[in-house]
Design a protein around this motif. Sequence first.
Motif, PDB file in Angstrom:
ATOM      1  N   ALA A  91      22.358 -26.049-107.728  1.00  0.00           N
ATOM      2  CA  ALA A  91      21.974 -26.809-108.919  1.00  0.00           C
ATOM      3  C   ALA A  91      23.056 -27.788-109.360  1.00  0.00           C
ATOM      4  N   ARG A  92      24.295 -27.526-108.968  1.00  0.00           N
ATOM      5  CA  ARG A  92      25.404 -28.395-109.357  1.00  0.00           C
ATOM      6  C   ARG A  92      25.722 -29.440-108.292  1.00  0.00           C
ATOM      7  N   ASP A  93      25.662 -29.033-107.034  1.00  0.00           N
ATOM      8  CA  ASP A  93      26.192 -29.833-105.928  1.00  0.00           C
ATOM      9  C   ASP A  93      25.052 -30.519-105.184  1.00  0.00           C
ATOM     10  N   ARG A  94      24.881 -31.798-105.445  1.00  0.00           N
ATOM     11  CA  ARG A  94      23.696 -32.522-105.009  1.00  0.00           C
ATOM     12  C   ARG A  94      23.535 -32.567-103.490  1.00  0.00           C
ATOM     13  N   LEU A  95      22.287 -32.700-103.091  1.00  0.00           N
ATOM     14  CA  LEU A  95      21.922 -32.875-101.689  1.00  0.00           C
ATOM     15  C   LEU A  95      22.274 -34.282-101.255  1.00  0.00           C
ATOM     16  N   CYS A  96      23.023 -34.401-100.163  1.00  0.00           N
ATOM     17  CA  CYS A  96      23.487 -35.704 -99.683  1.00  0.00           C
ATOM     18  C   CYS A  96      22.821 -36.131 -98.377  1.00  0.00           C
ATOM     19  N   VAL A  97      22.630 -35.199 -97.449  1.00  0.00           N
ATOM     20  CA  VAL A  97      22.099 -35.530 -96.127  1.00  0.00           C
ATOM     21  C   VAL A  97      21.152 -34.424 -95.669  1.00  0.00           C
ATOM     22  N   VAL A  98      20.041 -34.835 -95.065  1.00  0.00           N
ATOM     23  CA  VAL A  98      19.157 -33.905 -94.352  1.00  0.00           C
ATOM     24  C   VAL A  98      19.140 -34.341 -92.897  1.00  0.00           C
ATOM     25  N   GLN A  99      19.410 -33.393 -92.009  1.00  0.00           N
ATOM     26  CA  GLN A  99      19.427 -33.665 -90.579  1.00  0.00           C
ATOM     27  C   GLN A  99      18.199 -33.031 -89.921  1.00  0.00           C
ATOM     28  N   LEU A 100      17.632 -33.742 -88.945  1.00  0.00           N
ATOM     29  CA  LEU A 100      16.459 -33.230 -88.230  1.00  0.00           C
ATOM     30  C   LEU A 100      16.556 -33.552 -86.747  1.00  0.00           C
ATOM     31  N   SER A 101      15.973 -32.673 -85.946  1.00  0.00           N
ATOM     32  CA  SER A 101      15.841 -32.919 -84.516  1.00  0.00           C
ATOM     33  C   SER A 101      14.547 -32.282 -84.031  1.00  0.00           C
ATOM     34  N   ASP A 102      13.822 -33.007 -83.172  1.00  0.00           N
ATOM     35  CA  ASP A 102      12.605 -32.432 -82.588  1.00  0.00           C
ATOM     36  C   ASP A 102      12.882 -31.753 -81.253  1.00  0.00           C
ATOM     37  N   GLY A 103      14.156 -31.679 -80.885  1.00  0.00           N
ATOM     38  CA  GLY A 103      14.539 -31.017 -79.638  1.00  0.00           C
ATOM     39  C   GLY A 103      14.521 -31.924 -78.428  1.00  0.00           C
ATOM     40  N   GLY A 104      14.190 -33.189 -78.637  1.00  0.00           N
ATOM     41  CA  GLY A 104      14.092 -34.115 -77.518  1.00  0.00           C
ATOM     42  C   GLY A 104      15.383 -34.807 -77.143  1.00  0.00           C
ATOM     43  N   GLY A 105      16.451 -34.555 -77.896  1.00  0.00           N
ATOM     44  CA  GLY A 105      17.740 -35.135 -77.555  1.00  0.00           C
ATOM     45  C   GLY A 105      18.304 -36.075 -78.593  1.00  0.00           C
ATOM     46  N   ASP A 106      17.479 -36.527 -79.536  1.00  0.00           N
ATOM     47  CA  ASP A 106      17.959 -37.391 -80.616  1.00  0.00           C
ATOM     48  C   ASP A 106      18.005 -36.608 -81.922  1.00  0.00           C
ATOM     49  N   GLU A 107      18.898 -37.047 -82.810  1.00  0.00           N
ATOM     50  CA  GLU A 107      18.971 -36.465 -84.145  1.00  0.00           C
ATOM     51  C   GLU A 107      18.792 -37.566 -85.184  1.00  0.00           C
ATOM     52  N   HIS A 108      18.155 -37.211 -86.292  1.00  0.00           N
ATOM     53  CA  HIS A 108      17.917 -38.156 -87.380  1.00  0.00           C
ATOM     54  C   HIS A 108      18.570 -37.631 -88.655  1.00  0.00           C
ATOM     55  N   LEU A 109      19.381 -38.473 -89.280  1.00  0.00           N
ATOM     56  CA  LEU A 109      20.054 -38.122 -90.521  1.00  0.00           C
ATOM     57  C   LEU A 109      19.480 -38.974 -91.652  1.00  0.00           C
ATOM     58  N   VAL A 110      19.065 -38.323 -92.720  1.00  0.00           N
ATOM     59  CA  VAL A 110      18.556 -39.016 -93.896  1.00  0.00           C
ATOM     60  C   VAL A 110      19.560 -38.820 -95.019  1.00  0.00           C
TER      61      VAL A 110
END
Length: 205
Positions: free
Chosen positions: A32-51
């Motif tokens: 509740a205090r420490d804000r969300l900065c990045v969400v990372q995702l991967s579909d397992g295909g070799g690339d990663e996506h950072l939001v």
Amino acid sequence: MAVYFHEEDLPEGVLAPGDIAVDTETMGLITARDRLCVVQLSDGGGDEHLVRFKVGSDYAAPNLKAVLADPSRTKLYHFGRFDLAAIEHYLGVMAAPVFCTKIASKLVRTYTDRHGLKILVDELLGESISKQQQSSDWGADEITEAQRDYAASDVRYLHRMRVILVERLAREGRTEMAQACFDFLPTRARLDLAGWADHDIFSHM
């Protein structure tokens, strides 16, 4: 293999169908205090996506929320309890159903008390990852290449590790127990958010 960096939302259609690995970076460990900065995702295909979400974000992110809330996609985490709470608190969705490699590790690697991601990647996959950027400033205006690579590595290996851990859970007769734990994780995250983070409601005391 590439790491893609996005601001405020995930572009539509960049992930293949199926299960996705998910992780988060926050300003600290108190949700509740420490804000969300990045969400990372991967579909397992070799690339990663950072939001990345900047300070003052409204966390609208309709494409990201749709992916995270999709009940047909299992989300793979390492210590999903924390990520589920952060995602629900800031994005307003429960990112389930869940497979947590840390829980699976604790159920089958009972010969050790070391269940960190770095240890698992080394033992199960024979690869090395760096944790040097773990405590860096994720709220900075600029996210460095080192930070991006670290964040991507948190989801890069989860699909492959799940395969091995699923086999070990079956071997040890603990698949059903593991699934029950995974099914309970969203409730455990909500208990954390509601104020029961440090209290075991199942205990006698």
